[in-house]
Write a protein that holds these residues in place. Structure first.
Motif, PDB file in Angstrom:
ATOM      1  N   TYR A   1      20.030  26.924  52.381  1.00 21.03           N
ATOM      2  CA  TYR A   1      19.801  26.304  51.078  1.00 21.03           C
ATOM      3  C   TYR A   1      18.625  26.997  50.400  1.00 21.03           C
ATOM      4  N   ILE A   2      18.845  27.436  49.163  1.00 24.11           N
ATOM      5  CA  ILE A   2      17.785  28.108  48.417  1.00 24.11           C
ATOM      6  C   ILE A   2      17.692  27.503  47.020  1.00 24.11           C
TER       7      ILE A   2
ATOM      8  N   TYR B   1      36.793  30.220  56.037  1.00 27.76           N
ATOM      9  CA  TYR B   1      36.277  31.364  55.285  1.00 27.76           C
ATOM     10  C   TYR B   1      35.202  32.113  56.067  1.00 27.76           C
ATOM     11  N   ASP B   2      35.019  33.384  55.723  1.00 33.63           N
ATOM     12  CA  ASP B   2      33.950  34.185  56.328  1.00 33.63           C
ATOM     13  C   ASP B   2      32.608  33.932  55.642  1.00 33.63           C
ATOM     14  N   PHE B   3      32.690  33.602  54.365  1.00 31.77           N
ATOM     15  CA  PHE B   3      31.463  33.420  53.574  1.00 31.77           C
ATOM     16  C   PHE B   3      31.754  32.443  52.447  1.00 31.77           C
ATOM     17  N   LEU B   4      30.794  31.569  52.179  1.00 32.77           N
ATOM     18  CA  LEU B   4      30.900  30.630  51.066  1.00 32.77           C
ATOM     19  C   LEU B   4      29.581  30.600  50.306  1.00 32.77           C
ATOM     20  N   LEU B   5      29.683  30.611  49.002  1.00 30.39           N
ATOM     21  CA  LEU B   5      28.524  30.371  48.149  1.00 30.39           C
ATOM     22  C   LEU B   5      28.856  29.169  47.282  1.00 30.39           C
ATOM     23  N   LEU B   6      28.041  28.135  47.379  1.00 31.21           N
ATOM     24  CA  LEU B   6      28.212  26.940  46.559  1.00 31.21           C
ATOM     25  C   LEU B   6      27.015  26.819  45.628  1.00 31.21           C
ATOM     26  N   VAL B   7      27.271  26.970  44.347  1.00 36.04           N
ATOM     27  CA  VAL B   7      26.237  26.736  43.349  1.00 36.04           C
ATOM     28  C   VAL B   7      26.340  25.261  42.996  1.00 36.04           C
ATOM     29  N   GLU B   8      25.482  24.453  43.623  1.00 35.73           N
ATOM     30  CA  GLU B   8      25.578  23.001  43.491  1.00 35.73           C
ATOM     31  C   GLU B   8      24.766  22.561  42.274  1.00 35.73           C
TER      32      GLU B   8
ATOM     33  N   TYR C   1      21.352  26.699  45.710  1.00 30.75           N
ATOM     34  CA  TYR C   1      22.342  27.692  46.119  1.00 30.75           C
ATOM     35  C   TYR C   1      22.569  27.478  47.609  1.00 30.75           C
ATOM     36  N   ASN C   2      23.770  27.127  47.967  1.00 33.05           N
ATOM     37  CA  ASN C   2      24.105  26.875  49.371  1.00 33.05           C
ATOM     38  C   ASN C   2      24.955  28.037  49.874  1.00 33.05           C
ATOM     39  N   ILE C   3      24.402  28.813  50.798  1.00 35.01           N
ATOM     40  CA  ILE C   3      25.078  29.989  51.351  1.00 35.01           C
ATOM     41  C   ILE C   3      25.516  29.656  52.766  1.00 35.01           C
TER      42      ILE C   3
END
Length: 273
Positions: free
Chosen positions: A18-19, A86-93, A32-34
Motif C-alpha cells: 500500500y502506497i 493474476y500475476d500482478f494487480l494495481l488497484l487505484v483505490e 495505490y494497492n500493488i
C-alpha cells in the motif's frame, strides 16, 4: 521490469503493498494497492464491503494488462478467486468523488458497474497501462501514476464543495439527515441529491447509510463494545435495526463478520476525507 516476478523476488514476496498518493491527490485517491497474487493469497470468499467509492483496476495475466473502472459500490463484491489468478494487480483505490474528478463523467452511470476503462476514457487507460509496462521499480510506477493523475486535477472547486459535504457526513458517522445538511449548507434537498448522484453515484440517504455501516464496522474491529452500544453510536434506533441494516449491506450479520474478518476488506483509509 516490475511486471516480471523473476526480476522482483523481494517485492513479490511481500505480496501486497500500500502506497499513499501525492499530497494533492489525497482528497481523491485513498491508496495505490500493488499486489503480486498467488493461489493462496486471498480467501476464495474475500469480499469487498460497499464503501461508496470507485476503483481503477489493472490486472496482468502474463500476456496483457487489462484496465477496468469499478463504479462506486453499494453492494458487496466477492473477488478472492479471481484476484488470485493474476500475476500482478494495481488497484487505484479512490475516495468518494475521486472517480468524477479523474474522468469527469456523471457517476450515476457507473454505480455498481464494472467496465473496461478503455471504453470510458481511452487516453487515461493507455497512459496508465504504459506507465505500468515501463516501470522498473515501484517508485517508477508511483511517480508515473502521480504525474498522470495530477495532470487531471483541473478545476476542483465543485468537487471540493462535495468533499466538504462528505466530510460533514463522515464526521457524524453517517448519522446526518439530508434535511440537516440542506439547512446547514443552504442547498435544497433535491439539489443535494442531484449533486451526490452526479459526483458520487448515489443519493445522500444511501451514501449516509453506507458511511454509518462502515463506521460501525470500524468500531467492531477496534473495540469490545456491545452491539447495542455500537448501534447507538451509529445512530440506529435499536440493535435489531442495526443487525438488519448491516446484513442487508454486507451480506452477513455482525457476528458472522467478526468471526470471519479475514474474508473482508478493511479500507479505513477511505474514511479519512
Amino acid at each position: 521490469m516490475l511486471l516480471d516476478r523473476s526480476d522482483n523476488k523481494f517485492i513479490a514476496a511481500q505480496y501486497n503493498i500500500y502506497i499513499s498518493p501525492h499530497e494533492i491527490l489525497k482528497p481523491y485517491i485513498s491508496t495505490y494497492n500493488i499486489l503480486f497474487p498467488d493461489k493462496n493469497m486471498l480467501s476464495q470468499k474475500y469480499t469487498l464491503i460497499p464503501d461508496a467509492s470507485g476503483t481503477l483496476s489493472f490486472a496482468y495475466d502474463g500476456k496483457r494488462i487489462k484496465g477496468e473502472l469499478w463504479g462506486a459500490s453499494t453492494r458487496i463484491n466477492i473477488i478472492g478467486s479471481e484476484a488470485n489468478n493474476y500475476d500482478f494487480l494495481l488497484l487505484v483505490e479512490l475516495k468518494p468523488c475521486g472517480l468524477y474528478q479523474l474522468t469527469g463523467v456523471d457517476q450515476k452511470e457507473f454505480t455498481d458497474i464494472r467496465i473496461d476503462l478503455d471504453t470510458v476514457d481511452k487516453s487515461l487507460n493507455t497512459s496508465l497501462c504504459n506507465i505500468i509496462e515501463q516501470a522498473i521499480e515501484v517508485r517508477d510506477l508511483v511517480n508515473g501514476l502521480n504525474a498522470i493523475f495530477l495532470s487531471r486535477m483541473g478545476d476542483v472547486y465543485q468537487t471540493n464543495t462535495i468533499i466538504g459535504l462528505i466530510r460533514k457526513i463522515h464526521n457524524n458517522n453517517g448519522f446526518l439527515h439530508i434535511k440537516e445538511l440542506s439547512i446547514s449548507e443552504h442547498y435544497s434537498e433535491r439539489h443535494l441529491n442531484r449533486l451526490f448522484c452526479r459526483y458520487i453515484g448515489m443519493n445522500v440517504k444511501l451514501f449516509s447509510r453506507i458511511v454509518r455501516i462502515n463506521s460501525a464496522i470500524e468500531q467492531l474491529q477496534n473495540s469490545k463494545s456491545s452491539f447495542t452500544f455500537i448501534a447507538q453510536q451509529a445512530g440506529f434506533y435499536d440493535q435489531s435495526h442495526f443487525i438488519n441494516d448491516f446484513k442487508a449491506l454486507c451480506g452477513v450479520s455482525p457476528i458472522v463478520y467478526l468471526q470471519n474478518m479475514s474474508d473482508f476488506s478493511n479500507e479505513t483509509l477511505k474514511n479519512n476525507i
